[in-house]
Design a protein around this motif. Structure first.
Motif, PDB file in Angstrom:
ATOM      1  N   LYS A  13       0.847  -1.190   0.000  1.00  0.00           N
ATOM      2  CA  LYS A  13       0.000   0.000   0.000  1.00  0.00           C
ATOM      3  C   LYS A  13       0.881   1.239   0.000  1.00  0.00           C
ATOM      4  O   LYS A  13       1.795   1.368   0.822  1.00  0.00           O
ATOM      5  N   GLU A  14       0.624   2.162  -0.945  1.00  0.00           N
ATOM      6  CA  GLU A  14       1.453   3.357  -1.050  1.00  0.00           C
ATOM      7  C   GLU A  14       1.415   4.143   0.261  1.00  0.00           C
ATOM      8  O   GLU A  14       0.353   4.329   0.859  1.00  0.00           O
ATOM      9  N   ALA A  15       2.590   4.577   0.706  1.00  0.00           N
ATOM     10  CA  ALA A  15       2.671   5.248   2.009  1.00  0.00           C
ATOM     11  C   ALA A  15       3.823   6.247   2.013  1.00  0.00           C
ATOM     12  O   ALA A  15       4.751   6.174   1.194  1.00  0.00           O
ATOM     13  N   ARG A  16       3.738   7.140   2.983  1.00  0.00           N
ATOM     14  CA  ARG A  16       4.788   8.147   3.194  1.00  0.00           C
ATOM     15  C   ARG A  16       5.297   7.972   4.613  1.00  0.00           C
ATOM     16  O   ARG A  16       4.528   8.046   5.574  1.00  0.00           O
ATOM     17  N   ILE A  17       6.604   7.707   4.764  1.00  0.00           N
ATOM     18  CA  ILE A  17       7.190   7.484   6.088  1.00  0.00           C
ATOM     19  C   ILE A  17       8.304   8.498   6.324  1.00  0.00           C
ATOM     20  O   ILE A  17       8.993   8.919   5.394  1.00  0.00           O
ATOM     21  N   SER A  18       8.455   8.890   7.571  1.00  0.00           N
ATOM     22  CA  SER A  18       9.490   9.860   7.948  1.00  0.00           C
ATOM     23  C   SER A  18      10.188   9.391   9.209  1.00  0.00           C
ATOM     24  O   SER A  18       9.572   8.769  10.082  1.00  0.00           O
ATOM     25  N   GLY A  19      11.489   9.708   9.308  1.00  0.00           N
ATOM     26  CA  GLY A  19      12.213   9.351  10.516  1.00  0.00           C
ATOM     27  C   GLY A  19      13.699   9.639  10.387  1.00  0.00           C
ATOM     28  O   GLY A  19      14.146  10.322   9.454  1.00  0.00           O
ATOM     29  N   TRP A  20      14.450   9.101  11.352  1.00  0.00           N
ATOM     30  CA  TRP A  20      15.899   9.259  11.391  1.00  0.00           C
ATOM     31  C   TRP A  20      16.555   8.161  10.573  1.00  0.00           C
ATOM     32  O   TRP A  20      16.165   6.989  10.662  1.00  0.00           O
ATOM     33  N   ALA A  21      17.579   8.517   9.817  1.00  0.00           N
ATOM     34  CA  ALA A  21      18.382   7.507   9.121  1.00  0.00           C
ATOM     35  C   ALA A  21      19.390   6.949  10.115  1.00  0.00           C
ATOM     36  O   ALA A  21      20.449   7.534  10.336  1.00  0.00           O
ATOM     37  N   GLU A  22      19.032   5.835  10.736  1.00  0.00           N
ATOM     38  CA  GLU A  22      19.940   5.224  11.723  1.00  0.00           C
ATOM     39  C   GLU A  22      21.244   4.776  11.074  1.00  0.00           C
ATOM     40  O   GLU A  22      22.330   4.961  11.622  1.00  0.00           O
ATOM     41  N   LYS A  23      21.126   4.161   9.914  1.00  0.00           N
ATOM     42  CA  LYS A  23      22.307   3.703   9.174  1.00  0.00           C
ATOM     43  C   LYS A  23      22.065   3.941   7.689  1.00  0.00           C
ATOM     44  O   LYS A  23      20.932   3.826   7.200  1.00  0.00           O
ATOM     45  N   ILE A  24      23.134   4.259   6.972  1.00  0.00           N
ATOM     46  CA  ILE A  24      23.087   4.360   5.517  1.00  0.00           C
ATOM     47  C   ILE A  24      24.253   3.536   4.972  1.00  0.00           C
ATOM     48  O   ILE A  24      25.418   3.786   5.316  1.00  0.00           O
ATOM     49  N   ARG A  25      23.923   2.538   4.142  1.00  0.00           N
ATOM     50  CA  ARG A  25      24.968   1.669   3.574  1.00  0.00           C
ATOM     51  C   ARG A  25      24.893   1.741   2.047  1.00  0.00           C
ATOM     52  O   ARG A  25      23.839   1.428   1.460  1.00  0.00           O
ATOM     53  N   ASP A  26      25.969   2.173   1.443  1.00  0.00           N
ATOM     54  CA  ASP A  26      26.030   2.369  -0.013  1.00  0.00           C
ATOM     55  C   ASP A  26      26.864   1.248  -0.629  1.00  0.00           C
ATOM     56  O   ASP A  26      28.066   1.124  -0.372  1.00  0.00           O
ATOM     57  N   THR A  27      26.206   0.373  -1.425  1.00  0.00           N
ATOM     58  CA  THR A  27      26.905  -0.717  -2.102  1.00  0.00           C
ATOM     59  C   THR A  27      26.954  -0.439  -3.613  1.00  0.00           C
ATOM     60  O   THR A  27      26.499   0.607  -4.079  1.00  0.00           O
TER      61      THR A  27
END
Length: 429
Positions: A13-27
């Motif tokens: 179901k299409e949704a909009r979520i907001s929050g803190w980026a606890e971790k960002i991993r770029d592969t």
């Protein structure tokens, strides 16, 4: 589109979520973001080939930035994060974060310098939620028992219970003081006919103390109620109050507390064990070869409190124990006395005193006399007036909410537990 909390996401179901980026991993082919809000976290999986606009927007964005993603949640057996992932179609950078100045290995004083960052951890979030549940359980219990919540002044004209432990402030053209407790005003409410009241509010102690359980400002949970027969009624009320608070915590957070803090929530049985102070001294000497120092005779100290909890577990199998029959020289002047013994108690839990409670002296001539004995006649003149025009027998107690939470979760000090700690050497942030 309205924001949806992570724990309320529905599959596909299409949704909009907001929050803190606890971790960002770029592969090489993917970017993975662990996004956290107040309900939980989810892995946001970004395919670089098919989401070039998102990839461009996230270039240079660091963990702890605040992001909004629009997309859909799907189930995936390959995702450790609860078997769910969020596939976005767009991103909005609400706030970019710099590299953090602390991590979880920093010492407590450094972490306190950046407390707003330190509080982002799951452990600290849970700690504050547990405290909320504890207070809510106790407040709900009292309201069900027909108590009224009041709000007493924290700026007062006289140095209330003693002159040495109060903060003096400039109040226009005269001195005022920060209240050590709402004690006098709780009793004023009894003289005003309210019968049953409570308050959850700050209290201030100008103690130059650097122990793990002292602070210069704390949250106090106070109550007072009328038409009691003895301080046994006060102890009975406190038993029921604490059980109500613990039951609410257990219902909401038992498993999470066990996982994060390694603590079991034990609901105590009633009645809590009771011991008279002279008898306790004998038990501590006999069992642990401990003799109370001469300057503490008639009272307790930190070592005695620890041993008292040990005694309570060995003798009664109970985490809580009431200690009664303190010396009148060690108790406040407003405690009622019977045969010259204050009609009050301390409640010990997990090696620490969490409450001093009592039946109060409500008879004008007697409370006036007891105040004069302590050399407080003039200082508490306004308070003594409460009893000149009739006042029912009453009693009450206070619990330090912060100390209670510290003990419940097995934390080492109030510095770790309080939302913002205040001590002799700390006045910021």
């Amino acid at each position: 589109m309205e924001r949806i909390l992570i724990n309320n996401l529905e599959e596909e179901k299409e949704a909009r979520i907001s929050g803190w980026a606890e971790k960002i991993r770029d592969t090489k082919y993917m970017i993975f973001v662990i996004l956290k809000d107040r309900t939980g976290s989810i892995q946001v999986s970004i395919d670089k080939e098919n989401n070039k606009d998102i990839v461009a927007s996230l270039e240079g964005v660091l963990a702890n930035s605040v992001l909004t993603f629009t997309g859909k949640m799907v189930k995936s057996e390959y995702v450790k994060q609860g078997g769910k992932e969020f596939l976005p179609v767009s991103v909005e950078i609400l706030s970019s974060a710099e590299g953090l100045p602390i991590d979880e290995t920093a010492n407590i004083d450094t972490r306190l310098d950046y407390r707003w960052i330190d509080l982002r951890s799951r452990k600290n979030n849970l700690m504050i939620n547990v405290q909320t549940a504890f207070v809510d359980g106790m407040r709900s219990f009292l309201i069900s028992e027909d108590f009224t919540e009041i709000h007493t002044p924290k700026l007062i004209a006289t140095a209330s219970e003693s002159g040495s432990d109060v903060f003096e402030v400039k109040y226009f053209d005269r001195k005022a003081y920060l209240a050590q407790s709402p004690q006098f005003y709780k009793q004023m409410a009894m003289a005003a006919g309210f019968e049953r009241i409570f308050e959850v509010a700050p209290a201030f102690r100008a103690e130059n103390s650097n122990t793990n359980r002292h602070t210069t400002e704390f949250t106090s949970f106070d109550l007072e109620f009328s038409y009691i027969d003895s301080f046994e009624d006060v102890m009975d009320m406190e038993e029921r109050l604490i059980i109500a608070g613990l039951e609410n915590v257990k219902e909401k957070y038992e498993n999470e507390i066990k996982e994060v803090f390694g603590v079991d929530i034990v609901i105590p049985t009633r009645p809590f064990p009771r011991v008279k102070l002279p008898d306790l001294y004998q038990e501590l000497a006999k069992r642990y070869d401990y003799k109370i120092p001469e300057h503490d005779i008639g009272d307790m100290n930190a070592e005695a409190e620890k041993l008292t909890s040990r005694y309570a577990m060995e003798e009664f199998g109970h985490e809580f124990i009431f200690v009664t029959d303190f010396a009148k020289t060690k108790r406040a002047f407003y405690h009622m006395r019977k045969d010259d013994i204050p009609q009050g108690y301390d409640l010990i839990w997990k090696g620490t005193e969490i409450t001093t409670g009592a039946q109060r002296e409500h008879r004008y001539e007697l409370i006036k006399k007891q105040a004069e004995e302590k050399g407080l006649g003039k200082d508490v003149e306004f308070y003594i007036e409460f009893f000149r025009y009739g006042c029912p027998p009453h009693g009450g107690f206070a619990i330090g909410v912060d100390r209670l939470t510290m003990l419940l979760l097995g934390l080492p000090s109030l510095k770790e537990e309080m939302f913002i700690f205040r001590g002799p050497s700390r006045l910021t942030p």
